[in-house]
Every structure is written in C-alpha cells, then in structure tokens.
Design a protein around this motif. Structure first.
Motif, PDB file in Angstrom:
ATOM      1  N   LYS A  80       0.828  -1.205   0.000  1.00 41.73           N
ATOM      2  CA  LYS A  80       0.000   0.000   0.000  1.00 41.73           C
ATOM      3  C   LYS A  80       0.862   1.256   0.000  1.00 41.73           C
ATOM      4  O   LYS A  80       0.441   2.320  -0.445  1.00 41.73           O
ATOM      5  CB  LYS A  80      -0.942   0.007   1.220  1.00 41.73           C
ATOM      6  CG  LYS A  80      -2.207  -0.838   1.011  1.00 41.73           C
ATOM      7  CD  LYS A  80      -3.193  -0.607   2.126  1.00 41.73           C
ATOM      8  CE  LYS A  80      -4.509  -1.296   1.827  1.00 41.73           C
ATOM      9  NZ  LYS A  80      -5.223  -0.712   0.679  1.00 41.73           N
ATOM     10  N   LYS A  81       2.071   1.129   0.515  1.00 42.80           N
ATOM     11  CA  LYS A  81       2.992   2.264   0.563  1.00 42.80           C
ATOM     12  C   LYS A  81       3.936   2.309  -0.632  1.00 42.80           C
ATOM     13  O   LYS A  81       4.344   3.393  -1.073  1.00 42.80           O
ATOM     14  CB  LYS A  81       3.831   2.208   1.844  1.00 42.80           C
ATOM     15  CG  LYS A  81       3.074   2.510   3.112  1.00 42.80           C
ATOM     16  CD  LYS A  81       4.013   2.459   4.306  1.00 42.80           C
ATOM     17  CE  LYS A  81       3.272   2.743   5.608  1.00 42.80           C
ATOM     18  NZ  LYS A  81       4.172   2.640   6.780  1.00 42.80           N
ATOM     19  N   VAL A  82       4.331   1.134  -1.133  1.00 44.14           N
ATOM     20  CA  VAL A  82       5.385   1.043  -2.143  1.00 44.14           C
ATOM     21  C   VAL A  82       4.871   0.298  -3.368  1.00 44.14           C
ATOM     22  O   VAL A  82       4.336  -0.811  -3.256  1.00 44.14           O
ATOM     23  CB  VAL A  82       6.623   0.305  -1.589  1.00 44.14           C
ATOM     24  CG1 VAL A  82       7.748   0.301  -2.636  1.00 44.14           C
ATOM     25  CG2 VAL A  82       7.093   0.927  -0.292  1.00 44.14           C
ATOM     26  N   GLN A  83       5.029   0.894  -4.539  1.00 45.07           N
ATOM     27  CA  GLN A  83       4.696   0.250  -5.802  1.00 45.07           C
ATOM     28  C   GLN A  83       5.831   0.492  -6.803  1.00 45.07           C
ATOM     29  O   GLN A  83       6.610   1.430  -6.660  1.00 45.07           O
ATOM     30  CB  GLN A  83       3.379   0.788  -6.370  1.00 45.07           C
ATOM     31  CG  GLN A  83       2.146   0.307  -5.628  1.00 45.07           C
ATOM     32  CD  GLN A  83       1.842  -1.151  -5.886  1.00 45.07           C
ATOM     33  OE1 GLN A  83       1.856  -1.610  -7.025  1.00 45.07           O
ATOM     34  NE2 GLN A  83       1.567  -1.901  -4.824  1.00 45.07           N
ATOM     35  N   GLU A 159       2.765   5.803  -1.438  1.00 46.68           N
ATOM     36  CA  GLU A 159       3.510   7.015  -1.119  1.00 46.68           C
ATOM     37  C   GLU A 159       4.887   7.024  -1.780  1.00 46.68           C
ATOM     38  O   GLU A 159       5.485   8.081  -1.956  1.00 46.68           O
ATOM     39  CB  GLU A 159       3.659   7.128   0.396  1.00 46.68           C
ATOM     40  CG  GLU A 159       2.330   7.211   1.137  1.00 46.68           C
ATOM     41  CD  GLU A 159       2.506   7.080   2.636  1.00 46.68           C
ATOM     42  OE1 GLU A 159       3.255   7.896   3.205  1.00 46.68           O
ATOM     43  OE2 GLU A 159       1.907   6.170   3.229  1.00 46.68           O
ATOM     44  N   LEU A 160       5.382   5.824  -2.122  1.00 45.16           N
ATOM     45  CA  LEU A 160       6.707   5.670  -2.712  1.00 45.16           C
ATOM     46  C   LEU A 160       6.586   4.872  -4.008  1.00 45.16           C
ATOM     47  O   LEU A 160       6.058   3.757  -4.013  1.00 45.16           O
ATOM     48  CB  LEU A 160       7.643   4.944  -1.739  1.00 45.16           C
ATOM     49  CG  LEU A 160       9.010   4.491  -2.255  1.00 45.16           C
ATOM     50  CD1 LEU A 160       9.857   5.689  -2.683  1.00 45.16           C
ATOM     51  CD2 LEU A 160       9.744   3.693  -1.171  1.00 45.16           C
ATOM     52  N   LEU A 161       7.063   5.446  -5.118  1.00 46.18           N
ATOM     53  CA  LEU A 161       7.093   4.742  -6.396  1.00 46.18           C
ATOM     54  C   LEU A 161       8.547   4.440  -6.763  1.00 46.18           C
ATOM     55  O   LEU A 161       9.404   5.335  -6.754  1.00 46.18           O
ATOM     56  CB  LEU A 161       6.466   5.572  -7.511  1.00 46.18           C
ATOM     57  CG  LEU A 161       4.945   5.592  -7.657  1.00 46.18           C
ATOM     58  CD1 LEU A 161       4.558   6.310  -8.952  1.00 46.18           C
ATOM     59  CD2 LEU A 161       4.355   4.194  -7.640  1.00 46.18           C
ATOM     60  N   ARG A 186       3.815  13.332  -9.117  1.00 46.41           N
ATOM     61  CA  ARG A 186       4.607  13.519  -7.890  1.00 46.41           C
ATOM     62  C   ARG A 186       4.200  14.805  -7.176  1.00 46.41           C
ATOM     63  O   ARG A 186       4.007  14.828  -5.961  1.00 46.41           O
ATOM     64  CB  ARG A 186       6.099  13.554  -8.240  1.00 46.41           C
ATOM     65  CG  ARG A 186       7.005  13.815  -7.041  1.00 46.41           C
ATOM     66  CD  ARG A 186       8.433  14.025  -7.502  1.00 46.41           C
ATOM     67  NE  ARG A 186       9.232  14.608  -6.436  1.00 46.41           N
ATOM     68  CZ  ARG A 186      10.277  15.397  -6.624  1.00 46.41           C
ATOM     69  NH1 ARG A 186      10.665  15.709  -7.860  1.00 46.41           N
ATOM     70  NH2 ARG A 186      10.943  15.907  -5.618  1.00 46.41           N
ATOM     71  N   ARG A 187       4.036  15.872  -7.946  1.00 45.16           N
ATOM     72  CA  ARG A 187       3.673  17.156  -7.349  1.00 45.16           C
ATOM     73  C   ARG A 187       2.250  17.129  -6.787  1.00 45.16           C
ATOM     74  O   ARG A 187       2.005  17.586  -5.674  1.00 45.16           O
ATOM     75  CB  ARG A 187       3.796  18.258  -8.413  1.00 45.16           C
ATOM     76  CG  ARG A 187       3.512  19.664  -7.890  1.00 45.16           C
ATOM     77  CD  ARG A 187       3.679  20.707  -8.967  1.00 45.16           C
ATOM     78  NE  ARG A 187       2.733  20.524 -10.062  1.00 45.16           N
ATOM     79  CZ  ARG A 187       3.071  20.053 -11.263  1.00 45.16           C
ATOM     80  NH1 ARG A 187       4.317  19.711 -11.517  1.00 45.16           N
ATOM     81  NH2 ARG A 187       2.151  19.932 -12.204  1.00 45.16           N
ATOM     82  N   GLU A 188       1.319  16.575  -7.547  1.00 46.29           N
ATOM     83  CA  GLU A 188      -0.091  16.580  -7.141  1.00 46.29           C
ATOM     84  C   GLU A 188      -0.363  15.665  -5.953  1.00 46.29           C
ATOM     85  O   GLU A 188      -1.194  15.973  -5.091  1.00 46.29           O
ATOM     86  CB  GLU A 188      -0.960  16.138  -8.326  1.00 46.29           C
ATOM     87  CG  GLU A 188      -0.975  17.132  -9.479  1.00 46.29           C
ATOM     88  CD  GLU A 188      -1.525  16.514 -10.753  1.00 46.29           C
ATOM     89  OE1 GLU A 188      -1.968  15.338 -10.715  1.00 46.29           O
ATOM     90  OE2 GLU A 188      -1.518  17.205 -11.796  1.00 46.29           O
ATOM     91  N   ARG A 189       0.360  14.535  -5.887  1.00 42.97           N
ATOM     92  CA  ARG A 189       0.058  13.528  -4.869  1.00 42.97           C
ATOM     93  C   ARG A 189       1.092  13.463  -3.754  1.00 42.97           C
ATOM     94  O   ARG A 189       0.968  12.628  -2.848  1.00 42.97           O
ATOM     95  CB  ARG A 189      -0.073  12.150  -5.537  1.00 42.97           C
ATOM     96  CG  ARG A 189      -1.261  12.084  -6.506  1.00 42.97           C
ATOM     97  CD  ARG A 189      -1.278  10.797  -7.303  1.00 42.97           C
ATOM     98  NE  ARG A 189      -2.443  10.772  -8.186  1.00 42.97           N
ATOM     99  CZ  ARG A 189      -3.412   9.867  -8.124  1.00 42.97           C
ATOM    100  NH1 ARG A 189      -3.355   8.898  -7.215  1.00 42.97           N
ATOM    101  NH2 ARG A 189      -4.434   9.921  -8.952  1.00 42.97           N
ATOM    102  N   GLY A 190       2.117  14.301  -3.837  1.00 42.24           N
ATOM    103  CA  GLY A 190       3.140  14.290  -2.798  1.00 42.24           C
ATOM    104  C   GLY A 190       3.933  12.999  -2.748  1.00 42.24           C
ATOM    105  O   GLY A 190       4.337  12.539  -1.678  1.00 42.24           O
ATOM    106  N   LEU A 191       4.170  12.406  -3.911  1.00 35.86           N
ATOM    107  CA  LEU A 191       4.837  11.110  -3.980  1.00 35.86           C
ATOM    108  C   LEU A 191       6.347  11.240  -3.793  1.00 35.86           C
ATOM    109  O   LEU A 191       6.936  12.294  -4.045  1.00 35.86           O
ATOM    110  CB  LEU A 191       4.557  10.445  -5.330  1.00 35.86           C
ATOM    111  CG  LEU A 191       3.103  10.058  -5.607  1.00 35.86           C
ATOM    112  CD1 LEU A 191       2.934   9.672  -7.070  1.00 35.86           C
ATOM    113  CD2 LEU A 191       2.671   8.923  -4.697  1.00 35.86           C
ATOM    114  N   THR A 192       6.958  10.144  -3.370  1.00 34.50           N
ATOM    115  CA  THR A 192       8.407  10.012  -3.299  1.00 34.50           C
ATOM    116  C   THR A 192       8.829   9.041  -4.392  1.00 34.50           C
ATOM    117  O   THR A 192       8.195   8.006  -4.578  1.00 34.50           O
ATOM    118  CB  THR A 192       8.835   9.464  -1.927  1.00 34.50           C
ATOM    119  OG1 THR A 192       8.332  10.321  -0.896  1.00 34.50           O
ATOM    120  CG2 THR A 192      10.355   9.386  -1.815  1.00 34.50           C
TER     121      THR A 192
END
Length: 251
Positions: A80-83, A159-161, A186-192
C-alpha cells in the motif's frame, strides 16, 4: 521515507555466487525524487527488486517510513505504501487481460471498494479516457501501455514509487510525455520517487539527488546541481557525465 543501509544482493551460491550489489547505503526523504544511475549491470535495478521482495538473496537494513523490511515476504501494508513501475510495459501487463481487468484486480487485492469510479479516476489521472478501459495491451501504443502500468501502481494509493527505467522502452517522441506525467503526479500527490536510469538528462530533469553506481558499488551521491555543473567528486562520475554529453568530433 526510504532508508537503505549496507545492502548486499547476490545470485547463486558458493563458487557460483555473483555479488550484484555490495554494501550500498542511501536514504530518501519524503517527497524527494532520488536517482540511481550507472552503466548496465551496475546493480541499479537489482536494488529496486530487492526492496520490493522480487529477489530473495539479500542482506542489510531496509526501512520504509521507519518500518523495517525483512526477507522476501512483504506485507499488504508494504504494497500500500510502495509500488513499482517496470521498464517494459508490454511485459509487465498480462496480454490477455484488458485494462479494466488489470486495474480491477489490483484494486480488489488492495481491498478497495467502488471499483468502477476508481478505475475512471485512475485512467483520467494518467491521461487516458474511459474509451481505453476495455482495450487489451496489444491494442495500445507503448506510451499508452506505460500509462496503464502507472495507473496500476497508483491504484494502491502508494507514497513511494520505484521507477525502473520507465521510459527507456518507449519511442523518443513519447518519453517526454511520460516523464512530464510522472512529474505532475509527484507534485499533485506528494509522492516520493526512486528512479533508475542510464540517461543522465532524464535524471537531471526528474530528480533532486542521485547516486552513481559502478560494479554493484555506490561511487558517490550528489545533488542535481552538481550533476548539471559537471562537478562530480569522483573521476568515474565525471567520465560518466562527459560520456552523456555525446560524441564530439575532434578538430
């Protein structure tokens, strides 16, 4: 968001053992885009595969948001955190599964409800309309397939791609479109992001910092300003940057 310390990855045993990654350490703060660069066979993609549990033979300390990862098994909470988004979008999508089937299965595995509405939102998020929902991979272009792969990764609301050369299998004409999509997400969703690439211009465009790999070892970590100014600390990294500038005809 991600902390990797003293990571070793190997294949085979005893005299057949190949050490693919040797004592690599780095960390990625939340919201950052971190690049892994180097020649083919330097261990870049192997690091991502070890983090996601696709390789069993590794040692070291890997933590995601402070939670330690062990062995090859990953919890549902981890995914759920990492894909991960893979290099070849055709190979990573089942040829007999429609876009609808791919996204529906992923959403159900993540325990999501309201599947129809979520699929529509995911397709919109990656720039594909509802007309693509019931198409199969062979009916899509390379760029469209990669957009589906990105939508599948986003289905878990991670949260992390981890991005393994996400544009290298695509035509040059669509590479920029996918990179811009990833930057927007990344900008819209606050992704790392942790992005593997052999293309330093891609890393310069997409990343805040990068690590240079060579022969399974980490040569150095630098920020993108250092990359752009060609001020790398190691001779190897400076040579890599120079090589990326292209062929210069001797006068």
């Amino acid at each position: 968001m991600l902390d990797v310390q003293n990571l070793h990855v190997w294949f085979g045993q005893s005299h057949n053992r190949v050490n693919a990654v040797k004592g690599v350490s780095f960390n990625v703060p939340r919201g950052e885009s971190f690049g892994l660069v180097g020649e083919s066979g330097s261990g870049k993609s192997t690091i991502l595969r070890a983090i996601t549990g696709l390789i069993e033979t590794w040692s070291g300390d890997v933590s995601v948001e402070g939670e330690k990862v062990q062995g090859s098994r990953r919890s549902r909470g981890f995914y759920k955190k990492v894909q991960m988004v893979f290099q070849d979008p055709y190979a990573s999508l089942h040829p007999r599964h429609s876009v609808d089937a791919v996204l529906s299965e992923t959403l159900r595995l993540q325990g999501m409800t309201d599947i129809d509405a979520r699929i529509t939102k995911l397709l919109d998020a990656v720039g594909l309309g509802k007309g693509f929902r019931f198409r199969y991979p062979h009916q899509l272009s390379g760029g469209q397939r990669q957009r589906v792969a990105i939508a599948r990764a986003l289905a878990a609301e991670p949260e992390l791609l981890l991005l393994d050369e996400p544009t290298s299998a695509l035509d040059v004409s669509v590479q920029a479109e996918i990179l811009n999509l990833l930057a927007d997400l990344r900008r819209e969703r606050g992704l790392t992001y942790v992005m593997v690439s052999h293309d330093l211009s891609v890393v310069s465009h997409m990343c805040d910092r990068l690590a240079v790999m060579r022969g399974g070892e980490m040569v150095e970590i630098m920020d993108v300003a250092t990359l752009r100014s060609h001020q790398a600390a190691s001779e190897y990294s400076r040579g890599l940057i120079q090589a990326s500038l292209g062929y210069e005809r001797a006068s």
